[in-house]
Design a protein around this motif. Structure first.
Motif, PDB file in Angstrom:
ATOM      1  N   THR A   1       1.026  -6.021   9.478  1.00 51.97           N
ATOM      2  CA  THR A   1       0.265  -7.099   9.260  1.00 51.97           C
ATOM      3  C   THR A   1      -0.563  -7.313  10.510  1.00 51.97           C
ATOM      4  N   ASP A   2      -1.403  -8.278  10.122  1.00 49.46           N
ATOM      5  CA  ASP A   2      -2.784  -8.658  11.186  1.00 49.46           C
ATOM      6  C   ASP A   2      -2.377 -10.035  11.834  1.00 49.46           C
ATOM      7  N   GLY A   3      -1.031 -10.714  11.203  1.00 48.21           N
ATOM      8  CA  GLY A   3      -0.762 -11.916  11.685  1.00 48.21           C
ATOM      9  C   GLY A   3      -0.829 -13.005  10.610  1.00 48.21           C
ATOM     10  N   ARG A   4      -1.684 -12.804   9.419  1.00 45.49           N
ATOM     11  CA  ARG A   4      -1.890 -13.683   8.509  1.00 45.49           C
ATOM     12  C   ARG A   4      -1.950 -12.831   7.130  1.00 45.49           C
ATOM     13  N   ASN A   5      -2.082 -11.624   7.067  1.00 48.52           N
ATOM     14  CA  ASN A   5      -2.352 -10.856   5.810  1.00 48.52           C
ATOM     15  C   ASN A   5      -1.134  -9.729   6.009  1.00 48.52           C
ATOM     16  N   LEU A   6      -0.332  -9.297   4.898  1.00 45.87           N
ATOM     17  CA  LEU A   6       0.480  -8.000   4.803  1.00 45.87           C
ATOM     18  C   LEU A   6      -0.398  -7.061   4.372  1.00 45.87           C
ATOM     19  N   ILE A   7      -0.090  -6.110   5.087  1.00 45.80           N
ATOM     20  CA  ILE A   7      -0.967  -4.806   4.516  1.00 45.80           C
ATOM     21  C   ILE A   7      -0.114  -3.590   4.175  1.00 45.80           C
ATOM     22  N   LEU A   8      -0.316  -3.099   2.977  1.00 40.24           N
ATOM     23  CA  LEU A   8       0.612  -2.216   2.600  1.00 40.24           C
ATOM     24  C   LEU A   8      -0.117  -0.881   2.371  1.00 40.24           C
ATOM     25  N   SER A   9      -0.034   0.234   2.815  1.00 40.57           N
ATOM     26  CA  SER A   9      -0.759   1.276   2.943  1.00 40.57           C
ATOM     27  C   SER A   9       0.059   2.384   2.490  1.00 40.57           C
ATOM     28  N   PRO A  10      -0.040   3.286   1.510  1.00 44.30           N
ATOM     29  CA  PRO A  10       0.280   4.517   1.135  1.00 44.30           C
ATOM     30  C   PRO A  10       0.379   5.450   2.370  1.00 44.30           C
ATOM     31  N   GLN A  11       1.443   6.152   2.650  1.00 43.61           N
ATOM     32  CA  GLN A  11       1.641   6.979   3.904  1.00 43.61           C
ATOM     33  C   GLN A  11       1.343   8.547   3.298  1.00 43.61           C
ATOM     34  N   THR A  12       0.103   9.153   3.667  1.00 46.08           N
ATOM     35  CA  THR A  12      -0.029  10.545   3.212  1.00 46.08           C
ATOM     36  C   THR A  12       0.966  11.416   4.055  1.00 46.08           C
ATOM     37  N   VAL A  13       1.722  11.956   3.313  1.00 43.65           N
ATOM     38  CA  VAL A  13       2.513  12.970   3.804  1.00 43.65           C
ATOM     39  C   VAL A  13       1.820  14.175   4.229  1.00 43.65           C
TER      40      VAL A  13
ATOM     41  N   ILE B   1       4.344  -3.734  -8.365  1.00 44.61           N
ATOM     42  CA  ILE B   1       2.983  -3.036  -8.183  1.00 44.61           C
ATOM     43  C   ILE B   1       2.832  -2.399  -9.679  1.00 44.61           C
ATOM     44  N   ASP B   2       1.817  -3.114 -10.467  1.00 47.93           N
ATOM     45  CA  ASP B   2       1.605  -2.727 -11.816  1.00 47.93           C
ATOM     46  C   ASP B   2       1.137  -1.205 -12.022  1.00 47.93           C
ATOM     47  N   LYS B   3       1.629  -0.574 -13.201  1.00 44.06           N
ATOM     48  CA  LYS B   3       1.318   0.807 -13.333  1.00 44.06           C
ATOM     49  C   LYS B   3      -0.129   1.424 -13.001  1.00 44.06           C
ATOM     50  N   PRO B   4      -1.147   0.454 -13.492  1.00 42.57           N
ATOM     51  CA  PRO B   4      -2.687   0.808 -13.418  1.00 42.57           C
ATOM     52  C   PRO B   4      -3.057   0.878 -12.083  1.00 42.57           C
ATOM     53  N   ILE B   5      -2.527   0.033 -11.118  1.00 44.65           N
ATOM     54  CA  ILE B   5      -2.790   0.181  -9.856  1.00 44.65           C
ATOM     55  C   ILE B   5      -2.205   1.311  -9.127  1.00 44.65           C
ATOM     56  N   MET B   6      -0.938   1.782  -9.499  1.00 46.18           N
ATOM     57  CA  MET B   6      -0.028   2.936  -8.961  1.00 46.18           C
ATOM     58  C   MET B   6      -1.135   3.974  -9.396  1.00 46.18           C
ATOM     59  N   GLU B   7      -1.460   4.132 -10.517  1.00 45.83           N
ATOM     60  CA  GLU B   7      -2.413   5.320 -10.961  1.00 45.83           C
ATOM     61  C   GLU B   7      -3.606   5.270 -10.083  1.00 45.83           C
ATOM     62  N   LEU B   8      -4.380   4.015  -9.877  1.00 45.88           N
ATOM     63  CA  LEU B   8      -5.626   4.075  -9.290  1.00 45.88           C
ATOM     64  C   LEU B   8      -5.479   4.694  -7.773  1.00 45.88           C
ATOM     65  N   LEU B   9      -4.215   4.219  -7.126  1.00 45.52           N
ATOM     66  CA  LEU B   9      -3.932   4.861  -5.815  1.00 45.52           C
ATOM     67  C   LEU B   9      -3.177   6.126  -5.729  1.00 45.52           C
ATOM     68  N   ASN B  10      -2.945   6.811  -6.932  1.00 45.77           N
ATOM     69  CA  ASN B  10      -2.290   8.020  -6.899  1.00 45.77           C
ATOM     70  C   ASN B  10      -0.874   8.010  -6.136  1.00 45.77           C
ATOM     71  N   ILE B  11      -0.104   6.924  -6.562  1.00 49.83           N
ATOM     72  CA  ILE B  11       1.271   6.555  -5.954  1.00 49.83           C
ATOM     73  C   ILE B  11       2.249   6.860  -6.895  1.00 49.83           C
ATOM     74  N   SER B  12       3.553   6.924  -6.435  1.00 52.02           N
ATOM     75  CA  SER B  12       4.508   7.024  -7.258  1.00 52.02           C
ATOM     76  C   SER B  12       5.581   6.434  -6.834  1.00 52.02           C
ATOM     77  N   PHE B  13       6.937   6.090  -7.386  1.00 48.77           N
ATOM     78  CA  PHE B  13       8.024   5.537  -6.861  1.00 48.77           C
ATOM     79  C   PHE B  13       8.397   6.087  -5.770  1.00 48.77           C
ATOM     80  N   ASP B  14       8.390   7.200  -5.328  1.00 47.17           N
ATOM     81  CA  ASP B  14       8.796   7.923  -4.030  1.00 47.17           C
ATOM     82  C   ASP B  14       7.790   7.926  -3.062  1.00 47.17           C
TER      83      ASP B  14
END
Length: 75
Positions: free
Chosen positions: A36-48, A16-29
Motif C-alpha cells: 500500500t502507499d497509504g491510500r491505495n492497495l497495490i496487488l502485484s503478481p510475484q514472478t517466481v 478477480i474476473d477471468k479476463p483480467i487473470m488471462e490478461l495478467l497471465n495469472i492463475s489460482f496458485d
C-alpha cells in the motif's frame, strides 16, 4: 471497474474476473505481493524465480569487482 469485497470466513476477498487473470497471465496458485502507499492497495503478481536471477547477477558483479580480494581472503 468497480468491485466490492465479499466475505470469506472471517476475512474479506476480492474476486478477480477471468479476463483480467488471462490478461495478467495469472492463475489460482500465483503468489501475490500486497502493498500500500497509504491510500491505495497495490496487488502485484510475484514472478517466481526472479529472486534467484537477481542474486546470481549480484554475485557476478561482486566477483568481477572484488575477485582478487576474495581470493586473498580465501587463502
Amino acid at each position: 471497474m468497480i468491485k466490492k469485497l465479499i466475505q470469506h470466513g472471517n476475512s474479506a476477498a476480492l474476486v478477480i474476473d477471468k479476463p483480467i487473470m488471462e490478461l495478467l497471465n495469472i492463475s489460482f496458485d500465483t503468489p501475490f505481493e500486497v502493498t500500500t502507499d497509504g491510500r491505495n492497495l497495490i496487488l502485484s503478481p510475484q514472478t517466481v524465480g526472479n529472486e534467484e536471477i537477481d542474486i546470481m547477477k549480484s554475485l557476478e558483479k561482486i566477483n568481477q569487482k572484488y575477485s582478487n580480494a576474495l581470493r586473498r581472503l580465501g587463502e
